[in-house]
Design a protein around this motif. Sequence first.
Motif, PDB file in Angstrom:
ATOM      1  N   VAL A 337       0.857  -1.187   0.000  1.00 45.35           N
ATOM      2  CA  VAL A 337       0.000   0.000   0.000  1.00 45.35           C
ATOM      3  C   VAL A 337       0.888   1.229   0.000  1.00 45.35           C
ATOM      4  CG1 VAL A 337      -1.800   1.276   1.194  1.00 45.35           C
ATOM      5  CG2 VAL A 337      -1.827  -1.219   1.214  1.00 45.35           C
ATOM      6  N   ILE A 338       0.862   1.969  -1.103  1.00 40.79           N
ATOM      7  CA  ILE A 338       1.691   3.164  -1.227  1.00 40.79           C
ATOM      8  C   ILE A 338       1.010   4.373  -0.585  1.00 40.79           C
ATOM      9  CG2 ILE A 338       2.789   4.732  -2.869  1.00 40.79           C
ATOM     10  CD1 ILE A 338       3.039   2.403  -4.795  1.00 40.79           C
ATOM     11  N   GLU A 339      -0.287   4.516  -0.802  1.00 42.72           N
ATOM     12  CA  GLU A 339      -1.038   5.647  -0.244  1.00 42.72           C
ATOM     13  C   GLU A 339      -2.394   5.159   0.237  1.00 42.72           C
ATOM     14  OE1 GLU A 339      -1.443   8.711  -3.128  1.00 42.72           O
ATOM     15  OE2 GLU A 339       0.704   9.125  -3.299  1.00 42.72           O
ATOM     16  N   GLY A 340      -2.907   5.795   1.302  1.00 44.54           N
ATOM     17  CA  GLY A 340      -4.270   5.540   1.759  1.00 44.54           C
ATOM     18  C   GLY A 340      -4.371   4.866   3.102  1.00 44.54           C
ATOM     19  N   LEU A 341      -3.378   4.045   3.481  1.00 41.43           N
ATOM     20  CA  LEU A 341      -3.441   3.316   4.749  1.00 41.43           C
ATOM     21  C   LEU A 341      -2.115   3.416   5.474  1.00 41.43           C
ATOM     22  CD1 LEU A 341      -5.308   0.020   3.762  1.00 41.43           C
ATOM     23  CD2 LEU A 341      -6.234   1.918   5.117  1.00 41.43           C
ATOM     24  N   GLU A 342      -2.174   3.277   6.790  1.00 39.40           N
ATOM     25  CA  GLU A 342      -0.983   3.225   7.616  1.00 39.40           C
ATOM     26  C   GLU A 342      -0.997   1.951   8.436  1.00 39.40           C
ATOM     27  OE1 GLU A 342      -0.842   6.703   9.985  1.00 39.40           O
ATOM     28  OE2 GLU A 342      -0.461   8.077   8.305  1.00 39.40           O
ATOM     29  N   ALA A 343       0.158   1.583   8.929  1.00 36.53           N
ATOM     30  CA  ALA A 343       0.272   0.373   9.747  1.00 36.53           C
ATOM     31  C   ALA A 343      -0.634   0.487  10.976  1.00 36.53           C
ATOM     32  CB  ALA A 343       1.715   0.167  10.174  1.00 36.53           C
ATOM     33  N   GLY A 344      -1.284  -0.622  11.322  1.00 41.53           N
ATOM     34  CA  GLY A 344      -2.184  -0.655  12.472  1.00 41.53           C
ATOM     35  C   GLY A 344      -3.639  -0.516  12.124  1.00 41.53           C
ATOM     36  N   ALA A 345      -3.949  -0.053  10.920  1.00 44.89           N
ATOM     37  CA  ALA A 345      -5.344   0.075  10.517  1.00 44.89           C
ATOM     38  C   ALA A 345      -5.961  -1.302  10.312  1.00 44.89           C
ATOM     39  CB  ALA A 345      -5.447   0.895   9.235  1.00 44.89           C
ATOM     40  N   THR A 346      -7.277  -1.391  10.531  1.00 41.07           N
ATOM     41  CA  THR A 346      -8.015  -2.641  10.350  1.00 41.07           C
ATOM     42  C   THR A 346      -8.845  -2.543   9.085  1.00 41.07           C
ATOM     43  OG1 THR A 346      -8.135  -2.974  12.752  1.00 41.07           O
ATOM     44  CG2 THR A 346      -9.648  -4.244  11.390  1.00 41.07           C
ATOM     45  N   VAL A 347      -8.672  -3.526   8.202  1.00 37.77           N
ATOM     46  CA  VAL A 347      -9.385  -3.518   6.921  1.00 37.77           C
ATOM     47  C   VAL A 347     -10.193  -4.797   6.778  1.00 37.77           C
ATOM     48  CG1 VAL A 347      -7.690  -2.041   5.784  1.00 37.77           C
ATOM     49  CG2 VAL A 347      -7.387  -4.525   5.726  1.00 37.77           C
ATOM     50  N   VAL A 348     -11.268  -4.698   6.002  1.00 41.27           N
ATOM     51  CA  VAL A 348     -12.144  -5.847   5.766  1.00 41.27           C
ATOM     52  C   VAL A 348     -11.526  -6.729   4.683  1.00 41.27           C
ATOM     53  CG1 VAL A 348     -14.438  -6.578   5.013  1.00 41.27           C
ATOM     54  CG2 VAL A 348     -14.172  -4.532   6.438  1.00 41.27           C
ATOM     55  N   THR A 349     -11.462  -8.019   4.943  1.00 44.00           N
ATOM     56  CA  THR A 349     -10.916  -8.968   3.963  1.00 44.00           C
ATOM     57  C   THR A 349     -11.976  -9.897   3.396  1.00 44.00           C
ATOM     58  OG1 THR A 349     -10.329 -10.514   5.747  1.00 44.00           O
ATOM     59  CG2 THR A 349      -8.648  -8.936   5.045  1.00 44.00           C
ATOM     60  N   ALA A 350     -13.144  -9.963   4.006  1.00 45.96           N
ATOM     61  CA  ALA A 350     -14.239 -10.793   3.496  1.00 45.96           C
ATOM     62  C   ALA A 350     -15.557 -10.161   3.901  1.00 45.96           C
ATOM     63  CB  ALA A 350     -14.147 -12.219   4.027  1.00 45.96           C
ATOM     64  N   GLY A 351     -16.529 -10.135   2.959  1.00 40.46           N
ATOM     65  CA  GLY A 351     -17.837  -9.559   3.219  1.00 40.46           C
ATOM     66  C   GLY A 351     -18.018  -8.175   2.632  1.00 40.46           C
ATOM     67  N   GLN A 352     -17.097  -7.733   1.752  1.00 41.56           N
ATOM     68  CA  GLN A 352     -17.201  -6.383   1.201  1.00 41.56           C
ATOM     69  C   GLN A 352     -18.429  -6.197   0.326  1.00 41.56           C
ATOM     70  OE1 GLN A 352     -14.474  -8.363   1.106  1.00 41.56           O
ATOM     71  NE2 GLN A 352     -12.562  -7.194   0.971  1.00 41.56           N
ATOM     72  N   LEU A 353     -18.923  -7.272  -0.307  1.00 38.34           N
ATOM     73  CA  LEU A 353     -20.063  -7.139  -1.213  1.00 38.34           C
ATOM     74  C   LEU A 353     -21.328  -6.718  -0.474  1.00 38.34           C
ATOM     75  CD1 LEU A 353     -19.522 -10.215  -3.562  1.00 38.34           C
ATOM     76  CD2 LEU A 353     -18.923  -7.823  -3.965  1.00 38.34           C
ATOM     77  N   LYS A 354     -21.379  -6.939   0.831  1.00 43.17           N
ATOM     78  CA  LYS A 354     -22.557  -6.569   1.605  1.00 43.17           C
ATOM     79  C   LYS A 354     -22.437  -5.173   2.214  1.00 43.17           C
ATOM     80  CE  LYS A 354     -22.795 -11.428   3.056  1.00 43.17           C
ATOM     81  NZ  LYS A 354     -22.776 -12.336   4.221  1.00 43.17           N
ATOM     82  N   LEU A 355     -21.301  -4.538   2.021  1.00 42.21           N
ATOM     83  CA  LEU A 355     -21.038  -3.281   2.709  1.00 42.21           C
ATOM     84  C   LEU A 355     -21.324  -2.069   1.837  1.00 42.21           C
ATOM     85  CD1 LEU A 355     -17.661  -4.046   4.559  1.00 42.21           C
ATOM     86  CD2 LEU A 355     -19.953  -3.948   5.546  1.00 42.21           C
ATOM     87  N   ARG A 356     -21.505  -0.960   2.538  1.00 43.60           N
ATOM     88  CA  ARG A 356     -21.528   0.360   1.909  1.00 43.60           C
ATOM     89  C   ARG A 356     -20.809   1.306   2.865  1.00 43.60           C
ATOM     90  NH1 ARG A 356     -26.430  -0.311   4.347  1.00 43.60           N
ATOM     91  NH2 ARG A 356     -27.146   1.401   5.706  1.00 43.60           N
TER      92      ARG A 356
END
Length: 374
Positions: A337-356
Amino acid sequence: MSSRRPLIIAVCIAGLAGLAGYAWYANQPRADGGGAPQAGAPQQVAGGGGQGAPVAVEVAVVQTRALADDVSAVGSLVSNESVVLRPEVSGRIEAIRFRDGEAVRRGAVLIELDAAVQRAELQQARANLTLAESNFRRTEDLFGRKFVSQSSLDDARAKLEVARASLALAQAHLARMQIRAPFDGVVGIRSVSPGDFVKDGDALINLEDIARLKVDFRLPELYLDRVRPGQALELSSDVLPGASFAATVEAIDPLVDAQGRAVRMRASLANPGMRLRPGVFARVRLILAERPEVPVVPETALVPAPGNVHFVYRVEDGKAQRVDVKTGQRRQAMVEVIEGLEAGATVVTAGQLKLRDGAAVKVAGAPAGVARVD
């Protein structure tokens, strides 16, 4: 047939009227709250388990790992040293002192030509030298007693030097009748036998130094300012699946190929057990730079968007927030990840299709760490 047409038309009109009435009745609100949902009524979130319920997702924590900037290429292995042994003079092969495919040491005699004439010439030269030395000593003694002139002494000294040169020449002729290994290596498969007559320049046997190997490969010219001698690279080959060898860049050709717009490079590597051989196809991975702290996320966290961009859902305070990211290298199912996130952040890895963006989420299990990137 024409008499039945009005009856058919009447039946069709009655059927359409019945369908319209049923549709009107089905859309009327009923006392038990049934019927179709009203406009603007809250909807159940798919997979949420109830009206407005959080969406169950899996997450991972962004971590930093060491990552190398590298470039891949293909090349060929060549011997550290390689030579085809050829006789300097014509002659008949008297003896072959090696076995095919045998390892030999530098200076070892590999092939001997018939040297009877050369040995006789050497004996003659030694005899002439002995005579010249005796004459010079005698003349020198007589000159000291004033019995001969200076010119006689000079003549005796010159004959002595000629005799010494003749001996050296005879020794050189004899040495040419023996073909020796110029370096440590492995001999190839011979195509001559004792008794064969060979001419000067005929190919007799190849000798290869394969204790170390070189690999020649090419890189696009755009990498020219990022490569230098001493850089490390990894080498692999289909002849040894799963094996990896460390190599070092030795030289960079100063001339760039004008047709292919590529620069030729050469690296060297150890060949323990002589498992690799010259001529083998090789894949090389040249490490341009090492970066110790690089944020990485699993590939499953990325969501593609129009315009060849990606975004992820970051989880904060129990809600999903869409974040556009700029990605770099991909390695072993991980993405830089070059831009947008920093270490320690929590990201979704499964279930994104149900999200907004802004949706409530429920984490299924503990946040997963990021697998190590070598």
